[in-house]
Design a protein around this motif. Sequence first.
Motif, short mmCIF file in Angstrom:
data_model
loop_
_atom_site.label_atom_id
_atom_site.label_comp_id
_atom_site.label_asym_id
_atom_site.label_seq_id
_atom_site.Cartn_x
_atom_site.Cartn_y
_atom_site.Cartn_z
N SER A 1 0.66 -1.32 0.56
CA SER A 1 0.01 0.03 -0.12
C SER A 1 0.87 1.10 0.06
CB SER A 1 -0.78 0.05 1.39
OG SER A 1 -0.02 0.23 2.50
N LYS B 1 1.57 2.26 -3.62
CA LYS B 1 0.69 2.14 -4.43
C LYS B 1 0.59 3.89 -4.14
CE LYS B 1 -1.45 -2.34 -5.08
NZ LYS B 1 -2.95 -3.30 -4.73
N ASN C 1 2.61 6.23 -5.92
CA ASN C 1 2.64 6.08 -6.87
C ASN C 1 2.05 7.61 -7.57
OD1 ASN C 1 1.59 5.09 -10.33
ND2 ASN C 1 3.43 5.56 -10.49
N LYS C 2 0.40 7.04 -6.49
CA LYS C 2 -0.60 7.79 -7.27
C LYS C 2 0.35 9.23 -6.55
CE LYS C 2 -4.27 5.14 -5.88
NZ LYS C 2 -5.39 4.76 -4.23
N ALA D 1 4.61 -6.20 -11.72
CA ALA D 1 3.97 -4.05 -11.81
C ALA D 1 4.58 -4.53 -13.27
CB ALA D 1 4.30 -3.43 -10.50
N ASN E 1 0.72 -0.04 -13.08
CA ASN E 1 -0.71 -1.23 -11.89
C ASN E 1 0.49 -2.36 -12.23
OD1 ASN E 1 -1.86 0.58 -14.03
ND2 ASN E 1 -1.46 -0.06 -16.12
N PHE E 2 -0.41 -2.93 -10.84
CA PHE E 2 -0.07 -4.37 -9.89
C PHE E 2 -0.79 -5.09 -11.30
CE2 PHE E 2 1.77 -0.19 -7.20
CZ PHE E 2 3.02 -1.32 -6.80
N GLU F 1 -0.64 -10.40 -7.95
CA GLU F 1 -0.21 -10.02 -6.24
C GLU F 1 0.06 -11.57 -5.13
OE1 GLU F 1 -2.88 -6.62 -4.73
OE2 GLU F 1 -1.98 -5.06 -6.24
#
Length: 214
Positions: A19, A22, A25-26, A194, A204-205, A208
């Motif tokens: 997380s 993620k 990256n945002k 990713a 883009n993952f 997982e």
Amino acid sequence: MRLHNVEDQKSLTPQLALSFLKEGNKRFVANLKAHSNLLEQVNETKNGQFPFAVILSCIDSRTSAELIFDQGLGDIFSVRIAGNVLNDDIIGSMEYACKLAGSKLIVVLGHSRCGAITGACHGTELGHLTDLLAKVKPSIEYVENTHNDIDIKSQEGIDLVTVHNVDYTIDHILDKSPVLKAMFEEGEIGIVGAFYQVETGEVNFMKENFIDKK
């Protein structure tokens, strides 16, 4: 979030580590930096490091993991090689990162318009690069066998090879490292794939893998 001591690192789950990437990256895509004071980070990390992830990515100058995940000094281990392929030294580095240095997540990061994958798909041969690109052949053969209507040298074909190369690498990390496989099966680490879009900055993952032992 930055990890400032070993207790912080130990309490982190592999899912939470993902997380962080993620969210980072945002921020990167939105041009919002949470980790900009590098001199402060030098001071914070002078006595030790507590990285939460190890990221295997390509040497492509556009794919610096620290930047595209907005992470600071001491936050991640960055392993880079053309085509994000795997060898024994890289596996050893991952074992060090996870077993000895406490990282909770392994990420294999491919990217669009990869020069190494393009070279492999075109049969490029050049010195020691020839042996490196040979590591992509299993993914080329997979795409040729499963998508025989697609030209392997086209951008679509190259991207398909890039994606499969990530999956192939993930599988072989666990196959080749009893150390990492045992940690994974105990839920101590996660391993994810990713794909980074050099055109947009988005990650883009795709795959997982976690085992929750709690």
